[in-house]
Motif scaffolding. Structure first.
Motif, PDB file in Angstrom:
ATOM      1  N   MET A  87     -24.832  -5.861  33.024  1.00  0.00           N
ATOM      2  CA  MET A  87     -23.699  -6.304  32.268  1.00  0.00           C
ATOM      3  C   MET A  87     -24.148  -6.441  30.813  1.00  0.00           C
ATOM      4  N   ILE A  88     -23.302  -5.982  29.892  1.00  0.00           N
ATOM      5  CA  ILE A  88     -23.624  -6.065  28.470  1.00  0.00           C
ATOM      6  C   ILE A  88     -22.503  -6.804  27.754  1.00  0.00           C
ATOM      7  N   LYS A  89     -22.893  -7.753  26.915  1.00  0.00           N
ATOM      8  CA  LYS A  89     -21.940  -8.465  26.069  1.00  0.00           C
ATOM      9  C   LYS A  89     -22.141  -7.954  24.651  1.00  0.00           C
ATOM     10  N   GLN A  90     -21.043  -7.509  24.042  1.00  0.00           N
ATOM     11  CA  GLN A  90     -21.127  -6.989  22.684  1.00  0.00           C
ATOM     12  C   GLN A  90     -20.287  -7.867  21.763  1.00  0.00           C
ATOM     13  N   THR A  91     -20.887  -8.301  20.667  1.00  0.00           N
ATOM     14  CA  THR A  91     -20.201  -9.112  19.667  1.00  0.00           C
ATOM     15  C   THR A  91     -20.157  -8.320  18.369  1.00  0.00           C
ATOM     16  N   THR A  92     -18.958  -8.148  17.868  1.00  0.00           N
ATOM     17  CA  THR A  92     -18.781  -7.410  16.625  1.00  0.00           C
ATOM     18  C   THR A  92     -18.251  -8.356  15.556  1.00  0.00           C
ATOM     19  N   THR A  93     -18.879  -8.351  14.387  1.00  0.00           N
ATOM     20  CA  THR A  93     -18.438  -9.175  13.272  1.00  0.00           C
ATOM     21  C   THR A  93     -17.824  -8.248  12.228  1.00  0.00           C
ATOM     22  N   PHE A  94     -16.560  -8.545  11.834  1.00  0.00           N
ATOM     23  CA  PHE A  94     -15.821  -7.736  10.866  1.00  0.00           C
ATOM     24  C   PHE A  94     -15.645  -8.497   9.561  1.00  0.00           C
ATOM     25  N   ASP A  95     -15.560  -7.739   8.472  1.00  0.00           N
ATOM     26  CA  ASP A  95     -15.163  -8.319   7.194  1.00  0.00           C
ATOM     27  C   ASP A  95     -13.650  -8.481   7.276  1.00  0.00           C
ATOM     28  N   ASP A  96     -13.143  -9.710   7.114  1.00  0.00           N
ATOM     29  CA  ASP A  96     -11.716  -9.952   7.292  1.00  0.00           C
ATOM     30  C   ASP A  96     -10.844  -9.323   6.207  1.00  0.00           C
ATOM     31  N   LYS A  97     -11.448  -8.907   5.100  1.00  0.00           N
ATOM     32  CA  LYS A  97     -10.664  -8.274   4.034  1.00  0.00           C
ATOM     33  C   LYS A  97     -10.626  -6.762   4.187  1.00  0.00           C
ATOM     34  N   THR A  98     -11.766  -6.154   4.471  1.00  0.00           N
ATOM     35  CA  THR A  98     -11.843  -4.696   4.526  1.00  0.00           C
ATOM     36  C   THR A  98     -11.761  -4.143   5.942  1.00  0.00           C
ATOM     37  N   GLY A  99     -12.046  -4.974   6.951  1.00  0.00           N
ATOM     38  CA  GLY A  99     -12.062  -4.497   8.332  1.00  0.00           C
ATOM     39  C   GLY A  99     -13.357  -3.782   8.684  1.00  0.00           C
ATOM     40  N   GLU A 100     -14.278  -3.754   7.702  1.00  0.00           N
ATOM     41  CA  GLU A 100     -15.551  -3.084   7.912  1.00  0.00           C
ATOM     42  C   GLU A 100     -16.441  -3.906   8.860  1.00  0.00           C
ATOM     43  N   ILE A 101     -17.179  -3.195   9.729  1.00  0.00           N
ATOM     44  CA  ILE A 101     -18.105  -3.861  10.648  1.00  0.00           C
ATOM     45  C   ILE A 101     -19.312  -4.340   9.857  1.00  0.00           C
ATOM     46  N   ILE A 102     -19.569  -5.636   9.953  1.00  0.00           N
ATOM     47  CA  ILE A 102     -20.709  -6.234   9.254  1.00  0.00           C
ATOM     48  C   ILE A 102     -21.918  -6.312  10.176  1.00  0.00           C
ATOM     49  N   ASN A 103     -21.667  -6.652  11.430  1.00  0.00           N
ATOM     50  CA  ASN A 103     -22.775  -6.839  12.365  1.00  0.00           C
ATOM     51  C   ASN A 103     -22.313  -6.466  13.774  1.00  0.00           C
ATOM     52  N   LEU A 104     -23.179  -5.837  14.512  1.00  0.00           N
ATOM     53  CA  LEU A 104     -22.922  -5.482  15.912  1.00  0.00           C
ATOM     54  C   LEU A 104     -24.102  -5.998  16.733  1.00  0.00           C
TER      55      LEU A 104
END
Length: 194
Positions: free
Chosen positions: A1-18
């Motif tokens: 089982m894999i848990k993936q957490t994605t952090t987005f920039d709330d203004k641009t929608g760009e992925i900051i961290n995976l």
């Protein structure tokens, strides 16, 4: 089982961290993985020994637990090219009891649900309840669940019980289930429309 957490920039929608984390499945073909506790032991932490057991009985069971065969908690040894179960008298001898006292101890443990007795064609086997001791230290197999279901059903998460009941039905192990739990499978089948 894999848990993936994605952090987005709330203004641009760009992925900051995976970030990905890997977890062992709680239930697979080997059985239910009992959660580990602070010290790493895989036990049912809140399960106490039966009140009727003396400290001496608990000590004897602890000694016997070291003689369990992995995966099924049977008391036995490897010999004659196979796994040989200990008889009640032999179990008593391993913990310093003989004759009637050995049989009384085994009978007491069976009646308390700490052990179970299974009569096969030409031998009698004794198993230790995994709620108290586990030989394989990690997974609760379907056969252990079937042998000790009366004691384990109240301890396991409901989804695990349902999965085991479904496996028993699929594997046609229904006849191995204790008669008072036949109705659990019937209710399970009715709930799913079967």
């Amino acid at each position: 089982m894999i848990k993936q957490t994605t952090t987005f920039d709330d203004k641009t929608g760009e992925i900051i961290n995976l970030k990905q984390q890997s977890f062992t499945d709680s239930l697979n073909e080997e059985g239910y993985r009992i959660p580990s506790h602070k010290l790493g032991a895989r036990i049912f932490n809140d399960v106490q020994f039966p009140f009727e057991m003396s400290y001496g009985d608990i000590g004897k069971m602890t000694c016997l637990a070291k003689l369990m065969i992995a995966k099924n908690n049977m008391l036995g040894y490897r010999g004659q090219g196979k796994i040989v179960p200990y008889a009640a008298e032999e179990i008593g001898g391993l913990i310093g009891l003989s004759g009637r006292r050995a049989k009384e101890f085994v009978w007491k443990m069976v009646n308390l649900g700490v052990m179970c007795r299974e009569d096969a064609r030409d031998e009698t086997r004794y198993f230790i309840n995994p709620a108290y001791f586990m030989a394989n230290g990690q997974r609760l197999s379907l056969d252990m669940f079937i042998r000790f279901q009366k004691e384990l059903i109240p301890l396991l998460p409901k989804w695990v019980v349902n999965k085991f009941l479904k496996q028993a039905e699929i594997n046609k192990d229904r006849e191995m289930l204790h008669s008072n739990f036949e109705n659990i499978i019937d209710r399970f089948n009715q709930a799913k429309g079967g």
